[in-house]
Design a protein around this motif. Structure first.
Motif, mmCIF file in Angstrom:
data_model
loop_
_atom_site.group_PDB
_atom_site.id
_atom_site.type_symbol
_atom_site.label_atom_id
_atom_site.label_comp_id
_atom_site.label_asym_id
_atom_site.label_seq_id
_atom_site.Cartn_x
_atom_site.Cartn_y
_atom_site.Cartn_z
ATOM 1 N N ASP A 2 -45.841 64.122 -32.527
ATOM 2 C CA ASP A 2 -44.608 64.108 -33.350
ATOM 3 C C ASP A 2 -44.361 63.290 -34.422
ATOM 4 O OD1 ASP A 2 -44.292 62.207 -31.522
ATOM 5 O OD2 ASP A 2 -42.436 62.875 -30.721
ATOM 6 N N THR A 3 -45.699 62.526 -34.775
ATOM 7 C CA THR A 3 -45.628 61.480 -35.760
ATOM 8 C C THR A 3 -46.871 61.741 -36.712
ATOM 9 O OG1 THR A 3 -47.339 60.367 -34.231
ATOM 10 C CG2 THR A 3 -44.751 59.521 -34.089
ATOM 11 N N PHE A 4 -47.650 62.685 -36.683
ATOM 12 C CA PHE A 4 -49.047 63.060 -37.374
ATOM 13 C C PHE A 4 -48.373 63.124 -39.039
ATOM 14 C CE2 PHE A 4 -47.483 67.389 -36.480
ATOM 15 C CZ PHE A 4 -47.705 67.964 -37.673
ATOM 16 N N TYR A 5 -47.285 63.752 -39.264
ATOM 17 C CA TYR A 5 -46.685 63.763 -40.630
ATOM 18 C C TYR A 5 -46.283 62.690 -41.426
ATOM 19 C CZ TYR A 5 -42.445 64.085 -37.827
ATOM 20 O OH TYR A 5 -41.327 63.792 -36.832
ATOM 21 N N ASN A 6 -46.139 61.291 -40.489
ATOM 22 C CA ASN A 6 -45.801 60.092 -41.029
ATOM 23 C C ASN A 6 -46.781 59.425 -41.983
ATOM 24 O OD1 ASN A 6 -43.708 60.242 -39.320
ATOM 25 N ND2 ASN A 6 -44.085 58.908 -38.113
ATOM 26 N N ASP A 7 -46.536 58.758 -42.953
ATOM 27 C CA ASP A 7 -47.183 58.141 -43.795
ATOM 28 C C ASP A 7 -48.353 57.387 -43.298
ATOM 29 O OD1 ASP A 7 -45.692 58.825 -45.699
ATOM 30 O OD2 ASP A 7 -44.405 57.167 -46.314
ATOM 31 N N LYS A 8 -48.005 56.834 -42.264
ATOM 32 C CA LYS A 8 -49.306 56.038 -41.421
ATOM 33 C C LYS A 8 -50.573 56.986 -41.217
ATOM 34 C CE LYS A 8 -49.745 53.379 -37.236
ATOM 35 N NZ LYS A 8 -48.999 53.065 -35.988
ATOM 36 N N PHE A 9 -50.259 58.252 -40.895
ATOM 37 C CA PHE A 9 -51.440 58.944 -40.559
ATOM 38 C C PHE A 9 -51.762 59.904 -41.746
ATOM 39 C CE2 PHE A 9 -49.215 57.966 -36.463
ATOM 40 C CZ PHE A 9 -50.117 57.141 -36.060
ATOM 41 N N THR A 10 -51.454 60.050 -42.910
ATOM 42 C CA THR A 10 -51.757 61.019 -43.851
ATOM 43 C C THR A 10 -52.222 60.094 -45.204
ATOM 44 O OG1 THR A 10 -49.274 60.968 -44.811
ATOM 45 C CG2 THR A 10 -49.878 62.388 -43.136
ATOM 46 N N ASN A 11 -52.959 60.901 -45.840
ATOM 47 C CA ASN A 11 -53.357 60.592 -47.304
ATOM 48 C C ASN A 11 -53.068 61.600 -48.028
ATOM 49 O OD1 ASN A 11 -54.940 58.145 -46.692
ATOM 50 N ND2 ASN A 11 -56.805 59.260 -46.081
#
Length: 505
Positions: free
Chosen positions: A356-365
Motif C-alpha cells: 500500500d506504499t508502492f505508488y509513493n514517490d519513494k518507490f517510483t521513477n
C-alpha cells in the motif's frame, strides 16, 4: 515401545532446512506439546506425520512398525487425525454433512441418521457438544473446532494433532476444549498440542518438546519446568514478559467515532450506536469476546464496510472516505485476518512489504517503479523485523503464519503512522516475535501515535493499554484507565454485566 516415533526426520525446502534430523516420540494417554518460534519446524514436522509433506530423510514407526505415510488417507489408517489452524469445513452444509464428506466410505448410500447418532455419541463421550443438524455457518468458532475434532474421532483416530487450537477461542471455549482433551487422554488417546501460549502449555501438557531452527532443543516434563524457562529455550536467551513504556505525553484527539452503526456479512447489526475517542500518545485497548462487533467497528472506521454515524481522524470527517484516502491520512491497519486482508498469498514477500506504499514517490521513477528502492526497503524490513526467509523474492505463502504476520506488522509500522489500528497483532505469533511486536507498538505510542489495540487476550490488553474499553454486543459497556482495571472487572464486562456505582466501588 512408543506409540508413534519420528526418527531423524529431515525436510528441505529451497534455501531452508525446515526439519533437521528431528527425533521425537509420542505416547498414548498424554498431551505432548511442540513449542518453538515461528519457522522452527513444528508445522512442517506435523505435515510429514500427517502425509501432507514427504520427508527427505528419516522414518516413522507406529507401535514399533515402520510405516510410510504418503497421504492423509494413510495417516488416518494409522490412527492419526489432525485439526488444522484454519478449519476445513463447508459453511453452507450441516455438521453431519461435513462429517459424511470427510469419510472414505465406498458406498452409494450413507445413512445420515446413523452418522448423526454416532456424532451425538462422540459429543457426549468427550464433551464436544454440537448439534449434528446445525449449519456450520451458524456455529461459533469454538463449535466449528469441535466439528473438526469429531471428524477425526469419527475415523477412530488414536493420536490427534491440534495446531494452534486456542488461537481464535474465547477463554470459556478454551476451558471447554481442555475438558475435551482431558477426556481424550482418559480414553488413552495421544494428543499433540501446538501453541505459543505458555500458560496454556503448562496447564494441559505432560511432555513439552522445544524446536529451534528445525532442530530439537530438548524435551521436558511440564511438572519440572516453568513458562520463563520454556521461553528461554525457545528463543535461546532469557525473555522478559513485560514491555516498558515511556512517560505518557497525551496529544490531541486523533480518532473520534460518534453514534456508529454497522452490520456484519449476514446483515445483523453488530455495532450499535458506538462512541469513542482516542488521543495521540495513548494505546486504547478494546477488550471483548470475539464476535461482539470488534471486526465491524474497525472495518467501518477504515472504510472497509458500510456504516452510519461519524468518523473523524485528526478533526477531519472521513465518514465517506475510501480505504486508500483514509490510509493516506497517516493511518496504518494491522488486520485481524492476515491471509485474507493483510497479504496477497501468491505475491512475493518483497511486493507484500510495499503493498500500500508502492505508488509513493519513494518507490517510483515517474510512472515506473524503482525496484532498487523496493528491494532495499524489503531487505531492511526483513532484517529489522526478523522475518525468517532465504530471500525477499519467495512467495509469502512459503512463510509460517507468524512470519506472515511479521511482514504485515513491518509494513504498517514502517509508515510511522499517526493512527494505528492493531487487531489481534500477535495472534499465532511466538513469544519472541510477540515481545518485539509489543515493543514496536509501544514505540509508536511513545512517539505520539494514537493506537487502537483490539485483542481477546487480556494479558495483552492489560500489558499494553493506557485506557481500556470493553465491547459487548456492539457497544462499549465500560471504559477505564489501565490503573483502574483488573481481570475480574474486565471479565464481568466481557460477559455483559453492566457496572453500577456499587460494583465499581
Amino acid at each position: 515401545m512408543s506409540f508413534i516415533e519420528l526418527k531423524d526426520i529431515t525436510k528441505i525446502y529451497p534455501g531452508t532446512v525446515a526439519c533437521d534430523k528431528v527425533s521425537v516420540s509420542f505416547e498414548r494417554g498424554e498431551v505432548h506439546t511442540l513449542l518453538g518460534e515461528n519457522g522452527a519446524g513444528k508445522s512442517t514436522l506435523m505435515n510429514v506425520l500427517y502425509g501432507l509433506a514427504k520427508p527427505d530423510g528419516g522414518s516413522i514407526t507406529v507401535d514399533g512398525k515402520v510405516v510410510e505415510i504418503d497421504s492423509p488417507k494413510t495417516a488416518i489408517a494409522c490412527g492419526i487425525g489432525m485439526v488444522h489452524q484454519h478449519f476445513m469445513l463447508i459453511p453452507t452444509l450441516s455438521v453431519v454433512e461435513n462429517v459424511i464428506l470427510s469419510l472414505d466410505e465406498k458406498q452409494a448410500f450413507i445413512d445420515k441418521k446413523r452418522v448423526a447418532a454416532h456424532i451425538e455419541e462422540i459429543s457426549q463421550k468427550y464433551g464436544l457438544a454440537v448439534d449434528p443438524y446445525a449449519k456450520v455457518s451458524t456455529l461459533t468458532v469454538g463449535q466449528q473446532q469441535r466439528v473438526e475434532i469429531i471428524k477425526a474421532l469419527y475415523k477412530k483416530c488414536d493420536l490427534l494433532v491440534l495446531d494452534e487450537p486456542t488461537a481464535v477461542l474465547t477463554p470459556q471455549e478454551t476451558r471447554e476444549l481442555f475438558v475435551a482433551i482431558r477426556n481424550l487422554i482418559a480414553e488413552n488417546k495421544a494428543v499433540i498440542f501446538i501453541s505459543h501460549k505458555l500458560n496454556e502449555v503448562m496447564e494441559i501438557s505432560k511432555v513439552i518438546t522445544i524446536l529451534h531452527l528445525g532442530k530439537v532443543v530438548g524435551s521436558v516434563l511440564a511438572s519440572e519446568t516453568n513458562a520463563k524457562q520454556l521461553a528461554s529455550m525457545m528463543v535461546g536467551k532469557e525473555v522478559s514478559f513485560e514491555t516498558p513504556k515511556g512517560e505518557q505525553k497525551l496529544g490531541d484527539v486523533m480518532l473520534e467515532v460518534v453514534d456508529m452503526h454497522a452490520k456484519n456479512s449476514t446483515g445483523v447489526e453488530t455495532v450499535r450506536g458506538l462512541n469513542m475517542k482516542v488521543r495521540a500518545g495513548e494505546i486504547y485497548g478494546i477488550a471483548g469476546v470475539d464476535g461482539n462487533g470488534q471486526s465491524e467497528l474497525i472495518r467501518g472506521i477504515v472504510g472497509l464496510c458500510k456504516k452510519t454515524g461519524t468518523v473523524r481522524i485528526a478533526g477531519e470527517d472521513v465518514s465517506n472516505s475510501s480505504p486508500r484516502q483514509i490510509l493516506d491520512r497517516g493511518v496504518s491497519h494491522i488486520p485481524e485476518d492476515r491471509q485474507g486482508m493483510g497479504v496477497v498469498m501468491n505475491m512475493s514477500i518483497r511486493n507484500n512489504l510495499v503493498l500500500d506504499t508502492f505508488y509513493n514517490d519513494k518507490f517510483t521513477n515517474g510512472v515506473f517503479l524503482n525496484w532498487k528502492k523496493i528491494d532495499e526497503q524489503a531487505e531492511m524490513l526483513i532484517e529489522h523485523y526478523g522475518v525468517k526467509t532465504p530471500n525477499a523474492d519467495n512467495d509469502i505463502h512459503s512463510l509460517s503464519g507468524g512470519n506472515q504476520q511479521k511482514v504485515v506488522v513491518a509494513r504498517e509500522l514502517d509508515k510511522q503512522p499517526q493512527l494505528l489500528f492493531a487487531v489481534h497483532p500477535t495472534r499465532g505469533v511466538d513469544i519472541g516475535a510477540t515481545k518485539f511486536i509489543h515493543e514496536q507498538i509501544v514505540a509508536a505510542r511513545d512517539r505520539g501515535c494514537a493506537v487502537v489495540l483490539v485483542s481477546t487476550e487480556l494479558d495483552e490488553i492489560m500489558g499494553l493499554s493506557d485506557r481500556i474499553g470493553v465491547i459487548y454486543e456492539g457497544v462499549l459497556l465500560g471504559e477505564m484507565d489501565r490503573a483502574d482495571a483488573n481481570y475480574e472487572r474486565l471479565g464481568l464486562l466481557m460477559a455483559g454485566k453492566k457496572e453500577t456505582a456499587e460494583t465499581v466501588s
